[in-house]
Design a protein around this motif. Structure first.
Motif, PDB file in Angstrom:
ATOM      1  N   SER A 139      28.490  46.484  43.481  1.00 49.18           N
ATOM      2  CA  SER A 139      29.652  47.076  42.810  1.00 49.18           C
ATOM      3  C   SER A 139      30.396  46.044  41.989  1.00 49.18           C
ATOM      4  CB  SER A 139      30.591  47.697  43.849  1.00 49.18           C
ATOM      5  OG  SER A 139      30.958  46.734  44.833  1.00 49.18           O
ATOM      6  N   GLU A 140      30.720  44.939  42.610  1.00 47.89           N
ATOM      7  CA  GLU A 140      31.440  43.863  41.928  1.00 47.89           C
ATOM      8  C   GLU A 140      30.625  43.295  40.773  1.00 47.89           C
ATOM      9  OE1 GLU A 140      33.884  39.924  43.394  1.00 47.89           O
ATOM     10  OE2 GLU A 140      31.951  40.331  44.332  1.00 47.89           O
ATOM     11  N   ALA A 141      29.314  43.188  40.982  1.00 45.71           N
ATOM     12  CA  ALA A 141      28.443  42.642  39.945  1.00 45.71           C
ATOM     13  C   ALA A 141      28.389  43.548  38.721  1.00 45.71           C
ATOM     14  CB  ALA A 141      27.037  42.434  40.512  1.00 45.71           C
ATOM     15  N   VAL A 142      28.339  44.859  38.925  1.00 40.63           N
ATOM     16  CA  VAL A 142      28.320  45.792  37.793  1.00 40.63           C
ATOM     17  C   VAL A 142      29.611  45.682  36.989  1.00 40.63           C
ATOM     18  CG1 VAL A 142      28.432  48.239  37.186  1.00 40.63           C
ATOM     19  CG2 VAL A 142      26.665  47.423  38.742  1.00 40.63           C
ATOM     20  N   ALA A 143      30.740  45.627  37.675  1.00 40.12           N
ATOM     21  CA  ALA A 143      32.020  45.490  36.975  1.00 40.12           C
ATOM     22  C   ALA A 143      32.065  44.182  36.194  1.00 40.12           C
ATOM     23  CB  ALA A 143      33.171  45.558  37.971  1.00 40.12           C
ATOM     24  N   ALA A 144      31.569  43.104  36.778  1.00 41.72           N
ATOM     25  CA  ALA A 144      31.552  41.808  36.097  1.00 41.72           C
ATOM     26  C   ALA A 144      30.601  41.822  34.907  1.00 41.72           C
ATOM     27  CB  ALA A 144      31.150  40.713  37.074  1.00 41.72           C
ATOM     28  N   ALA A 145      29.477  42.520  35.050  1.00 39.91           N
ATOM     29  CA  ALA A 145      28.516  42.607  33.956  1.00 39.91           C
ATOM     30  C   ALA A 145      29.100  43.375  32.772  1.00 39.91           C
ATOM     31  CB  ALA A 145      27.234  43.280  34.441  1.00 39.91           C
ATOM     32  N   ASN A 164      20.107  45.620  40.114  1.00 41.01           N
ATOM     33  CA  ASN A 164      19.499  44.425  40.698  1.00 41.01           C
ATOM     34  C   ASN A 164      19.645  43.219  39.777  1.00 41.01           C
ATOM     35  OD1 ASN A 164      18.781  45.742  43.042  1.00 41.01           O
ATOM     36  ND2 ASN A 164      16.682  46.154  42.390  1.00 41.01           N
ATOM     37  N   THR A 165      19.539  43.450  38.480  1.00 37.16           N
ATOM     38  CA  THR A 165      19.766  42.375  37.525  1.00 37.16           C
ATOM     39  C   THR A 165      21.204  41.891  37.589  1.00 37.16           C
ATOM     40  OG1 THR A 165      18.092  43.320  36.052  1.00 37.16           O
ATOM     41  CG2 THR A 165      19.612  41.715  35.098  1.00 37.16           C
ATOM     42  N   ALA A 166      22.138  42.832  37.607  1.00 36.46           N
ATOM     43  CA  ALA A 166      23.555  42.463  37.661  1.00 36.46           C
ATOM     44  C   ALA A 166      23.876  41.678  38.930  1.00 36.46           C
ATOM     45  CB  ALA A 166      24.427  43.712  37.579  1.00 36.46           C
ATOM     46  N   THR A 167      23.344  42.110  40.057  1.00 35.71           N
ATOM     47  CA  THR A 167      23.650  41.457  41.327  1.00 35.71           C
ATOM     48  C   THR A 167      23.079  40.046  41.378  1.00 35.71           C
ATOM     49  OG1 THR A 167      23.631  43.620  42.414  1.00 35.71           O
ATOM     50  CG2 THR A 167      23.520  41.695  43.833  1.00 35.71           C
ATOM     51  N   TYR A 168      21.842  39.889  40.925  1.00 35.37           N
ATOM     52  CA  TYR A 168      21.244  38.555  40.958  1.00 35.37           C
ATOM     53  C   TYR A 168      21.905  37.630  39.948  1.00 35.37           C
ATOM     54  CZ  TYR A 168      17.663  35.221  42.290  1.00 35.37           C
ATOM     55  OH  TYR A 168      17.018  34.119  42.801  1.00 35.37           O
ATOM     56  N   ARG A 190      20.152  41.478  28.021  1.00 30.67           N
ATOM     57  CA  ARG A 190      21.094  40.484  27.538  1.00 30.67           C
ATOM     58  C   ARG A 190      21.866  39.798  28.649  1.00 30.67           C
ATOM     59  NH1 ARG A 190      25.254  42.808  23.829  1.00 30.67           N
ATOM     60  NH2 ARG A 190      25.809  40.592  23.629  1.00 30.67           N
ATOM     61  N   LEU A 191      22.130  40.518  29.724  1.00 30.54           N
ATOM     62  CA  LEU A 191      22.969  39.957  30.788  1.00 30.54           C
ATOM     63  C   LEU A 191      22.424  38.613  31.265  1.00 30.54           C
ATOM     64  CD1 LEU A 191      25.468  40.538  32.547  1.00 30.54           C
ATOM     65  CD2 LEU A 191      23.903  41.559  34.228  1.00 30.54           C
ATOM     66  N   LEU A 192      21.134  38.571  31.623  1.00 27.15           N
ATOM     67  CA  LEU A 192      20.547  37.334  32.130  1.00 27.15           C
ATOM     68  C   LEU A 192      20.147  36.380  31.019  1.00 27.15           C
ATOM     69  CD1 LEU A 192      18.254  38.041  35.230  1.00 27.15           C
ATOM     70  CD2 LEU A 192      20.083  36.360  35.046  1.00 27.15           C
ATOM     71  N   SER A 193      19.866  36.884  29.846  1.00 24.86           N
ATOM     72  CA  SER A 193      19.378  36.005  28.780  1.00 24.86           C
ATOM     73  C   SER A 193      20.488  35.411  27.926  1.00 24.86           C
ATOM     74  CB  SER A 193      18.390  36.752  27.868  1.00 24.86           C
ATOM     75  OG  SER A 193      19.041  37.820  27.197  1.00 24.86           O
ATOM     76  N   GLU A 194      21.704  36.004  27.999  1.00 29.23           N
ATOM     77  CA  GLU A 194      22.799  35.518  27.138  1.00 29.23           C
ATOM     78  C   GLU A 194      24.037  35.085  27.886  1.00 29.23           C
ATOM     79  OE1 GLU A 194      23.802  38.084  23.878  1.00 29.23           O
ATOM     80  OE2 GLU A 194      21.716  38.676  23.537  1.00 29.23           O
ATOM     81  N   PHE A 195      24.373  35.749  29.010  1.00 28.11           N
ATOM     82  CA  PHE A 195      25.670  35.504  29.641  1.00 28.11           C
ATOM     83  C   PHE A 195      25.550  34.643  30.898  1.00 28.11           C
ATOM     84  CE2 PHE A 195      25.967  39.793  27.618  1.00 28.11           C
ATOM     85  CZ  PHE A 195      26.836  39.447  26.603  1.00 28.11           C
TER      86      PHE A 195
END
Length: 249
Positions: free
Chosen positions: A116-122, A222-226, A244-249
């Motif tokens: 939950s927290e990871a999605v909001a942060a993403a 799963n991407t957001a959480t990791y 983009r989440l893992l490749s840019e941020f």
């Protein structure tokens, strides 16, 4: 402090239902050198979810058994915990999620990343997102909890789709074509981003392809959480293949 030969940057204790077959391989694919994942199973049966009530009962059973998995993984001395089950982390809105997190952190003595927290942060990392649509393998009652949580963080759910998978195993059997059809049905000019929740639903790599096709963020949980766990530990590696989440941020 001396470090493990392989986990010299971080050792993650990953908590996931014993019925979940997607989190472990997807997290493994995202793992950078020097980080190791140590999966601890929340032992449950392959529950049948045929209604709002039975789905909620099944997820709450996972909730009740989570700390047993924490105790198991603590024996290998992890640096950090990662929750590989998402539904219960949305329950009760932002306040409920924080209480759940505080409880685990207090008992374990370790920090933890929640879906939950990871999605909001993403969503925040992408910027300029206010209206979202999301899909899940859940039943409507759990989707309402997700929408409520996201609302607490300032995101309006325009549309959502609970796939209502009939058992925990069936979540991992949802095909890429079903995912694509669902995402296309949810998409529209009134949506800034698409989100997927439910960690046993395979979507990490497909999210990147959909993101390029739709020209908007498509966030797999799963991407957001990791990603959240890596960044919380100061690991800034950019990893391709997952959007983009893992490749840019």
């Amino acid at each position: 402090m001396e470090r493990d030969i392989l986990g010299y940057r971080a050792r993650f204790g990953v908590l996931g239902p014993s019925t979940n077959t997607i989190v472990e391989p997807e997290f493994s694919e995202m793992r950078p050198a020097g980080v190791t994942n140590h999966y601890s199973r929340i032992v449950i049966k392959n529950a049948s979810a045929i209604s709002n009530e039975t789905f909620m009962q099944g997820t709450l059973e996972i909730d009740r058994k989570t700390y047993e998995a924490v105790e198991g993984v603590l024996t290998m001395g992890p640096d950090y915990l990662v929750m590989g089950m998402s539904a219960v982390t949305f329950y009760g809105g932002a306040e409920g999620a924080q209480k759940w997190k505080d409880n685990i952190q207090s008992k374990s003595g370790l920090k933890i990343s929640l879906g939950s927290e990871a999605v909001a942060a993403a969503l925040k990392a992408h910027g300029n997102i206010r209206k979202i649509a999301f899909l899940s393998p859940y039943y409507p009652v759990a989707n309402a909890e997700v929408a409520n949580y996201l609302s607490d963080h300032g995101y309006e759910t325009v549309r959502d789709k609970p796939l209502q998978c009939p058992s925990w195993h069936d979540i991992a059997r949802v095909t890429p074509s079903t995912v694509r059809e669902t995402v296309n049905a949810l998409n529209g000019d009134d949506v800034d981003a698409i989100v997927q929740v439910g960690t046993n639903l395979c979507m990490a790599r497909q999210a990147e392809r959909l993101e390029m096709e739709l020209n908007k963020p498509v966030i797999a949980i799963n991407t957001a959480t990791y990603w959240h766990a890596l960044r919380a530990n100061g690991i800034e590696d950019k990893i391709s293949g997952f959007g983009r989440l893992l490749s840019e941020f």
